[in-house]
Write a protein that holds these residues in place. Sequence first.
Motif, PDB file in Angstrom:
ATOM      1  N   LYS A  14      24.705  57.599  -2.750  1.00  0.00           N
ATOM      2  CA  LYS A  14      24.500  56.936  -1.298  1.00  0.00           C
ATOM      3  C   LYS A  14      25.114  57.436  -0.081  1.00  0.00           C
ATOM      4  N   ALA A  15      26.474  57.650  -0.575  1.00  0.00           N
ATOM      5  CA  ALA A  15      27.607  57.940   0.337  1.00  0.00           C
ATOM      6  C   ALA A  15      27.202  59.448   1.153  1.00  0.00           C
ATOM      7  N   LEU A  16      26.530  60.166   0.116  1.00  0.00           N
ATOM      8  CA  LEU A  16      26.216  61.707   0.681  1.00  0.00           C
ATOM      9  C   LEU A  16      24.907  61.492   1.551  1.00  0.00           C
ATOM     10  N   GLY A  17      24.215  60.568   1.514  1.00  0.00           N
ATOM     11  CA  GLY A  17      22.959  60.350   2.525  1.00  0.00           C
ATOM     12  C   GLY A  17      21.811  60.518   1.964  1.00  0.00           C
ATOM     13  N   LEU A  18      21.644  60.277   0.428  1.00  0.00           N
ATOM     14  CA  LEU A  18      20.526  60.264  -0.233  1.00  0.00           C
ATOM     15  C   LEU A  18      19.564  58.871  -0.283  1.00  0.00           C
ATOM     16  N   THR A  19      18.229  59.037  -0.204  1.00  0.00           N
ATOM     17  CA  THR A  19      17.534  57.925  -0.006  1.00  0.00           C
ATOM     18  C   THR A  19      17.801  57.070  -1.398  1.00  0.00           C
ATOM     19  N   LYS A 133      15.082  71.218   0.455  1.00  0.00           N
ATOM     20  CA  LYS A 133      16.104  70.457   1.656  1.00  0.00           C
ATOM     21  C   LYS A 133      17.050  69.542   0.686  1.00  0.00           C
ATOM     22  N   ALA A 134      18.103  69.170   1.361  1.00  0.00           N
ATOM     23  CA  ALA A 134      19.180  68.234   0.767  1.00  0.00           C
ATOM     24  C   ALA A 134      19.658  67.601   1.813  1.00  0.00           C
ATOM     25  N   ALA A 135      20.164  66.194   1.679  1.00  0.00           N
ATOM     26  CA  ALA A 135      20.687  65.339   2.619  1.00  0.00           C
ATOM     27  C   ALA A 135      21.879  65.008   2.529  1.00  0.00           C
ATOM     28  N   SER A 136      22.846  65.061   3.571  1.00  0.00           N
ATOM     29  CA  SER A 136      24.109  64.558   3.757  1.00  0.00           C
ATOM     30  C   SER A 136      24.577  64.376   5.091  1.00  0.00           C
ATOM     31  N   LYS A 137      25.720  63.584   5.236  1.00  0.00           N
ATOM     32  CA  LYS A 137      26.011  63.417   6.489  1.00  0.00           C
ATOM     33  C   LYS A 137      27.073  64.564   7.034  1.00  0.00           C
ATOM     34  N   HIS A 138      27.338  65.649   6.156  1.00  0.00           N
ATOM     35  CA  HIS A 138      28.440  66.490   6.278  1.00  0.00           C
ATOM     36  C   HIS A 138      27.808  67.896   6.492  1.00  0.00           C
TER      37      HIS A 138
END
Length: 262
Positions: A14-19, A133-138
């Motif tokens: 979750k901290a990495l931005g995943l749903t 695709k992949a999700a992250s705030k970084h």
Amino acid sequence: MYSRDVVDETFRLKALGLTDKAISTQCGVSVQAIRHWRYGNRRAPATEARRQNRTVYCPRCHDARLDNKAYAYLLGLYLGDGHITTSRRGVYVLWVFCDNKYPGLMDLCASAMEAVFPVGTFRVSRNGCTSVKAASKHWPCLFPQHGKGHKHSRPIVLASWQQKVVDDHPEPFIRGLVHSDGCRILNRIRKKGRNEYYEYPRYHFSNTSSDIVHLFTTALDRLNIPWKSHTRVRPPFQDQTIISVSKKAAVARMDAFVGPKY
């Protein structure tokens, strides 16, 4: 009853931005359990500091190790057929578009994303292509070239640390660029005055950004691979620069680390 490791893994993702849905699929835990751990009082992450410090997984914000070879390949894919979007919550999504004719490239792309950053990857089918695709705030930390507009409409310059990665690993960088905006083909030539043909392999790379083309040819020069260029006029669209590698020894050198798409 889930183990502490499973609970902590859901907070990490979750901290990495995943749903929540993505975390549920990856960890084999129901969405309801994940939300209860986060907002209820049954369980909490191992430490509050671990929950708040979301930078420890980013090689640029912290001292996490970067897989340089995987990054060089992913950088090539991103410069060719990738882009980054952002959600309302400030989570960035890295997209790389792959032709459906080459499912092997989708696997390579997903593996590179996961090797560069510890995130789950997803695939979205579109007409004729699939978005990996992949999700992250970084993601912008790793791809500072992210910005508004098409890449050919703005300068594309590597940061000093990116340039070092490319200089140290030109082969996977070239491979990523070819896998995104290039190909290996058989050139068919008719013999002069005869109804006979001969064929020889060659590599093509095309892009509308002069900066990206320069990065590609500079990497070729670093490996002493000769190339030629010409411009394809595509009105009313932006003209494309095409780089070709056709000499027998040069093609053999490219075959050693690129090869045909699959």
